[in-house]
Design a protein around this motif. Structure first.
Motif, PDB file in Angstrom:
ATOM      1  N   ALA A  98     -15.264  31.687 -17.484  1.00  0.00           N
ATOM      2  CA  ALA A  98     -14.803  32.020 -18.845  1.00  0.00           C
ATOM      3  C   ALA A  98     -15.619  31.165 -19.804  1.00  0.00           C
ATOM      4  O   ALA A  98     -16.127  30.106 -19.427  1.00  0.00           O
ATOM      5  CB  ALA A  98     -13.311  31.728 -18.999  1.00  0.00           C
ATOM      6  N   LYS A  99     -15.749  31.632 -21.042  1.00  0.00           N
ATOM      7  CA  LYS A  99     -16.484  30.844 -22.041  1.00  0.00           C
ATOM      8  C   LYS A  99     -15.718  29.556 -22.330  1.00  0.00           C
ATOM      9  O   LYS A  99     -14.484  29.608 -22.473  1.00  0.00           O
ATOM     10  CB  LYS A  99     -16.594  31.637 -23.344  1.00  0.00           C
ATOM     11  N   THR A 100     -16.460  28.448 -22.480  1.00  0.00           N
ATOM     12  CA  THR A 100     -15.787  27.150 -22.728  1.00  0.00           C
ATOM     13  C   THR A 100     -14.887  27.215 -23.964  1.00  0.00           C
ATOM     14  O   THR A 100     -13.800  26.624 -23.956  1.00  0.00           O
ATOM     15  CB  THR A 100     -16.795  25.989 -22.928  1.00  0.00           C
ATOM     16  N   ASN A 157      -4.441  25.048 -22.105  1.00  0.00           N
ATOM     17  CA  ASN A 157      -5.891  25.307 -22.134  1.00  0.00           C
ATOM     18  C   ASN A 157      -6.420  26.304 -21.091  1.00  0.00           C
ATOM     19  O   ASN A 157      -7.562  26.727 -21.179  1.00  0.00           O
ATOM     20  CB  ASN A 157      -6.702  24.002 -22.019  1.00  0.00           C
ATOM     21  N   TYR A 158      -5.632  26.664 -20.109  1.00  0.00           N
ATOM     22  CA  TYR A 158      -6.156  27.582 -19.077  1.00  0.00           C
ATOM     23  C   TYR A 158      -6.325  28.986 -19.674  1.00  0.00           C
ATOM     24  O   TYR A 158      -7.206  29.740 -19.277  1.00  0.00           O
ATOM     25  CB  TYR A 158      -5.243  27.579 -17.854  1.00  0.00           C
ATOM     26  N   ASN A 159      -5.453  29.323 -20.606  1.00  0.00           N
ATOM     27  CA  ASN A 159      -5.618  30.482 -21.500  1.00  0.00           C
ATOM     28  C   ASN A 159      -6.119  31.764 -20.824  1.00  0.00           C
ATOM     29  O   ASN A 159      -5.488  32.301 -19.932  1.00  0.00           O
ATOM     30  CB  ASN A 159      -6.550  30.100 -22.663  1.00  0.00           C
ATOM     31  N   ILE A 194      -9.107  20.232  -8.708  1.00  0.00           N
ATOM     32  CA  ILE A 194     -10.156  19.502  -7.974  1.00  0.00           C
ATOM     33  C   ILE A 194     -11.331  19.333  -8.937  1.00  0.00           C
ATOM     34  O   ILE A 194     -11.724  20.295  -9.609  1.00  0.00           O
ATOM     35  CB  ILE A 194     -10.594  20.301  -6.715  1.00  0.00           C
ATOM     36  N   ARG A 195     -11.901  18.134  -8.968  1.00  0.00           N
ATOM     37  CA  ARG A 195     -13.003  17.869  -9.902  1.00  0.00           C
ATOM     38  C   ARG A 195     -14.283  18.555  -9.406  1.00  0.00           C
ATOM     39  O   ARG A 195     -14.958  18.062  -8.518  1.00  0.00           O
ATOM     40  CB  ARG A 195     -13.224  16.363 -10.020  1.00  0.00           C
ATOM     41  N   VAL A 202     -13.457  19.570 -18.975  1.00  0.00           N
ATOM     42  CA  VAL A 202     -12.024  19.667 -19.252  1.00  0.00           C
ATOM     43  C   VAL A 202     -11.599  18.290 -19.743  1.00  0.00           C
ATOM     44  O   VAL A 202     -11.618  17.314 -18.985  1.00  0.00           O
ATOM     45  CB  VAL A 202     -11.234  20.068 -17.984  1.00  0.00           C
ATOM     46  N   GLY A 203     -11.261  18.198 -21.033  1.00  0.00           N
ATOM     47  CA  GLY A 203     -11.020  16.927 -21.698  1.00  0.00           C
ATOM     48  C   GLY A 203     -10.057  16.008 -20.970  1.00  0.00           C
ATOM     49  O   GLY A 203     -10.391  14.869 -20.646  1.00  0.00           O
ATOM     50  N   ASP A 204      -8.869  16.515 -20.659  1.00  0.00           N
ATOM     51  CA  ASP A 204      -7.819  15.641 -20.124  1.00  0.00           C
ATOM     52  C   ASP A 204      -7.631  15.824 -18.611  1.00  0.00           C
ATOM     53  O   ASP A 204      -6.525  15.771 -18.101  1.00  0.00           O
ATOM     54  CB  ASP A 204      -6.507  15.891 -20.874  1.00  0.00           C
ATOM     55  N   PHE A 205      -8.741  16.017 -17.900  1.00  0.00           N
ATOM     56  CA  PHE A 205      -8.634  16.268 -16.455  1.00  0.00           C
ATOM     57  C   PHE A 205      -7.983  15.085 -15.735  1.00  0.00           C
ATOM     58  O   PHE A 205      -7.171  15.275 -14.832  1.00  0.00           O
ATOM     59  CB  PHE A 205     -10.025  16.563 -15.865  1.00  0.00           C
ATOM     60  N   ASN A 206      -8.333  13.858 -16.154  1.00  0.00           N
ATOM     61  CA  ASN A 206      -7.739  12.665 -15.528  1.00  0.00           C
ATOM     62  C   ASN A 206      -6.224  12.644 -15.691  1.00  0.00           C
ATOM     63  O   ASN A 206      -5.505  12.284 -14.757  1.00  0.00           O
ATOM     64  CB  ASN A 206      -8.323  11.381 -16.149  1.00  0.00           C
TER      65      ASN A 206
END
Ligand code: NDP
Ligand code: N5H
Length: 256
Positions: A98-100, A157-159, A194-195, A202-206
């Motif tokens: 998907a587009k960022t 954000n998965y949208n 999974i990273r 993805v900004g808040d992945f942590n």
């Protein structure tokens, strides 16, 4: 801890690099003694994929381009697989895009073009691939795709990708219904975060990973090895009664 898949041939679609979930699946199937065929999106990905494949135990020579947005590419790819490998026993579909800009902000801002692009690459591709893989699964087979809980529930954000995964999961059921007559099973693995390259940016992945450690029943994050081993099970006769299913490999997070 392994199942034997010796003498079986599987197509793996969607290895971008060594962090890819598809690569976790490749390592589990390689350890189980399977023959593997790899497909990549375009010519520029050939070398990195071949270099990685050389690190596996088995001698897996066949790697072919397959851009899933092109009907001709998919048709040509599977006809080459048929010519060079004969029958196949299964396929791992590990592809999404998907587009960022559609993976942040409001879902209601999704463009028509972005919506259709996400559906095209992340969902419809499974259907056209199943159509062309089916004639090669002459002794029955197993198709496995990857999904995420954002296809069942709203996740920040998965949208547009959430809507594409919902469509992918329903495609799994319709395909399982059609292909069951040919003893071909179709299932999805819903993996925990999974990273990977796709998750980059993805900004808040942590924060997402930390929440899983804190709240999921197993209090740890999902590894590509865990997904790979579940795929090996779904490709084996041990899972012969399972089709049209979405198996969560997510430390149990989905029950919350
Ligand atoms: P990767 O970035 O490693 O893999 C994504 C793959 O999609 C790449 O190999 C990419 O190919 C491929 N792809 C994109 N567009 C096309 C196209 N037009 N034709 C063919 N291939 C294409 O990420 P992941 O391993 O994370 O993703 C694999 C799957 O796992 C996806 O379906 C994803 O949604 C799913 N998933 C991921 C989770 C995670 O947290 N990482 C969680 C749950 C599910 P190329 O590099 O050659 O462009
Ligand atoms: C809730 C979240 C966080 C929001 C993240 C969404 C991630 C969506 C997945 C898609 C596949 C990412 C994507 O398309 C990225 C591209 O826009 C840009 N990246 C690329 O083009 C790279 C170079 C290539 C290799 O990527 C692809 N896909 O071709 C979800 C996360 C917690 C979990 C997650 C990351 C799920 C998932 O489905 O991947």
């Amino acid at each position: 801890m392994t199942i034997s898949l010796a003498g079986k041939t599987f197509v793996i679609m969607g290895v971008a690099n060594k962090r890819s979930i598809a690569w976790g699946i490749a390592r589990s199937l390689d350890a189980a003694g399977a023959n593997l065929i790899f497909t990549y999106a375009g010519e520029r990905f050939e070398k990195p994929v071949r270099d990685l494949v050389d690190t596996l135990e088995g001698n897996h020579e066949l790697a072919l381009p397959c851009d899933v947005t092109s009907d001709e590419d998919v048709e040509r790819c599977f006809s080459q697989i048929g010519e060079q490998a004969g029958k196949i026993d299964g396929l791992a579909h590990c592809i999404a895009f998907a587009k960022t800009e559609e993976l942040k902000g409001d879902f209601s801002d999704t463009s028509r073009e972005g919506f259709l692009l996400a559906q095209n690459i992340s969902s419809y591709s499974l259907t056209i691939i199943a159509k062309h893989a089916k004639p090669l699964m002459t002794e029955g087979g197993s198709i496995v795709t990857l999904t995420y809980i954002g296809g069942e529930r709203v996740m920040p954000n998965y949208n547009v990708m959430g809507v594409a995964k919902a469509s992918l999961e329903m495609s799994v059921r319709y395909l399982a219904h059609d292909l069951g007559r040919s003893n071909i099973r179709v299932n999805a693995i819903s993996a925990g975060p999974i990273r990977t390259l796709s998750a980059k940016g993805v900004g808040d992945f942590n924060t997402i990973l930390k929440e899983i450690e804190e709240k999921a029943p197993l209090h740890r994050n999902t590894t590509p090895e865990e997904v790979g081993d579940t795929a090996a099970f779904l490709f084996s006769q041990m899972s012969r009664g399972i089709t049209g299913e979405v198996i969560h490999v997510d430390s149990g997070y989905h029950i919350l």
